[in-house]
Scaffold this active site. Structure first.
Site, mmCIF file in Angstrom:
data_model
loop_
_atom_site.group_PDB
_atom_site.id
_atom_site.type_symbol
_atom_site.label_atom_id
_atom_site.label_comp_id
_atom_site.label_asym_id
_atom_site.label_seq_id
_atom_site.Cartn_x
_atom_site.Cartn_y
_atom_site.Cartn_z
ATOM 1 N N GLU A 106 59.509 6.859 6.336
ATOM 2 C CA GLU A 106 58.737 7.996 6.839
ATOM 3 C C GLU A 106 59.421 9.310 6.507
ATOM 4 O OE1 GLU A 106 56.616 9.687 10.940
ATOM 5 O OE2 GLU A 106 57.580 7.710 10.919
ATOM 6 N N ASP A 109 53.935 3.155 18.656
ATOM 7 C CA ASP A 109 54.179 3.937 19.859
ATOM 8 C C ASP A 109 53.627 5.356 19.730
ATOM 9 O OD1 ASP A 109 56.107 4.865 18.100
ATOM 10 O OD2 ASP A 109 57.819 4.217 19.296
ATOM 11 N N THR A 110 53.030 5.655 18.572
ATOM 12 C CA THR A 110 52.253 6.890 18.423
ATOM 13 C C THR A 110 51.091 6.939 19.405
ATOM 14 O OG1 THR A 110 51.208 5.722 16.568
ATOM 15 C CG2 THR A 110 52.739 7.494 16.026
ATOM 16 N N ASP A 143 55.300 -1.930 17.670
ATOM 17 C CA ASP A 143 56.546 -1.176 17.845
ATOM 18 C C ASP A 143 57.293 -1.639 19.094
ATOM 19 O OD1 ASP A 143 56.816 0.544 15.702
ATOM 20 O OD2 ASP A 143 55.624 2.137 16.612
ATOM 21 N N GLU A 152 63.227 1.021 14.770
ATOM 22 C CA GLU A 152 63.732 2.175 14.050
ATOM 23 C C GLU A 152 65.251 2.108 13.943
ATOM 24 O OE1 GLU A 152 60.266 5.208 15.766
ATOM 25 O OE2 GLU A 152 62.374 5.758 15.921
ATOM 26 N N LYS A 204 58.457 -3.913 15.035
ATOM 27 C CA LYS A 204 59.074 -2.870 14.214
ATOM 28 C C LYS A 204 60.139 -2.148 15.027
ATOM 29 C CE LYS A 204 56.854 0.974 13.013
ATOM 30 N NZ LYS A 204 57.763 2.017 13.589
#
Length: 289
Positions: free
Chosen positions: A183, A45-46, A84, A116, A114
């Site tokens: 991270e 999602d960057t 993501d 978080e 993925k």
């Protein structure tokens, strides 16, 4: 060549082979990663920041990730492509997470998703894995929580936070995650987690002792110029080269150096002569008129 699977990553960890991973957001970048033999590609999602110029990842939607994941999957048919799950697509309920992750997998062909978070999302992770959806965890600095974390800061700087990170990593593994991204985590903590887990750890700003390393494509090759994260290394400065080339293109067009004969097509001589005759006639008629 057989496609890379999560079990292949586990085998790489067992053999002590470090895992190189890159983000990609389109077909061409994915092709480059695949040609280089990169085993893991993340549709992160960057993309909100490095592709769209957003201030954070929060504006990225599930439809955005699906759109980019389709392109990446076509460009990298053999790499393990992970996508993501964006902000608020898996936190409302387990059912919501199943629906969104299932749609992402079914419509793109990616090999995993993925998420978080730590212990608080283990029920969701377990349900996704039970449904046949491979899950990669993400701990430490989690960009979707940037406002509550106060920005991109190293996490786990005190004993309680370090213990929490280690516990979260173990909980994700127990829930069935096949890997965990760490991270902005201190080197010692990342090393401890990597030793205690059987699944691979993929670091970014977490030191050299993780089982692998992931970097953002645009950071690594100098395409994103707004800022350079401390945890990256510029292997190229592509933006400078492209800008210079674009200036040269502009000058060549202005000075009529481009396009030239090599970039142009001409009629056969006999047809050219007939066309000239025709044009001469029409021009004469125009003058007489």
């Amino acid at each position: 060549m057989h496609p890379i699977t999560p079990s292949r990553l586990a085998a790489m960890k067992d053999k002590g082979e470090r895992i190189a991973a890159l983000t990609a957001y389109d077909y061409t970048a994915a092709q480059m990663c695949e040609a280089a033999g990169i085993p893991v590609i993340l549709v992160g999602d960057t993309l909100g920041m490095v592709v769209r110029g957003e201030a954070s990842t929060l504006a990225v939607t599930l439809d955005d990730v699906i759109y980019h994941s389709r392109m990446v999957r076509r460009g990298a048919p053999h790499a393990l492509v992970i996508a993501d799950l964006p902000f608020m697509t898996y936190r409302i309920s387990v059912e919501d997470a199943l629906r969104n992750a299932g749609r992402l997998m079914q419509t793109t062909g990616v090999g995993g998703v993925k998420l978080e978070g730590g212990s608080e999302i283990t029920e969701t992770v377990a349900r996704l894995v039970q449904a046949g959806i491979p899950v990669c965890g993400h701990l430490g600095y989690t960009p979707q929580s940037t406002h509550t974390l106060g920005g991109a800061r190293v996490q786990g700087r005190n004993l309680d936070a370090a213990v929490q990170l280690i516990g979260d990593a173990k909980a994700l593994e127990a829930a069935g995650a096949f890997a965990v991204v760490l991270e902005l985590v201190p080197t010692e903590i990342a090393a401890a987690i990597s030793r205690q887990l059987d699944i691979p750890t993929i670091g970014i700003g977490a030191g050299p002792d993780c089982d692998g390393e992931i970097q953002v494509f645009h950071d690594l090759f100098g395409l994103f110029t707004d800022f350079q994260p401390r945890h990256t290394r510029r292997y190229l400065n592509v933006a400078e080269d492209i800008t210079g080339a674009a200036r040269q293109f502009k000058a060549d067009v202005a000075d009529r150096r481009f396009p030239g004969d090599e970039q142009s097509s001409a009629l056969k001589p006999e047809l050219s002569a007939r066309l000239s005759e025709y044009l001469g006639q029409t021009e004469s008629l125009a003058v007489e008129g």
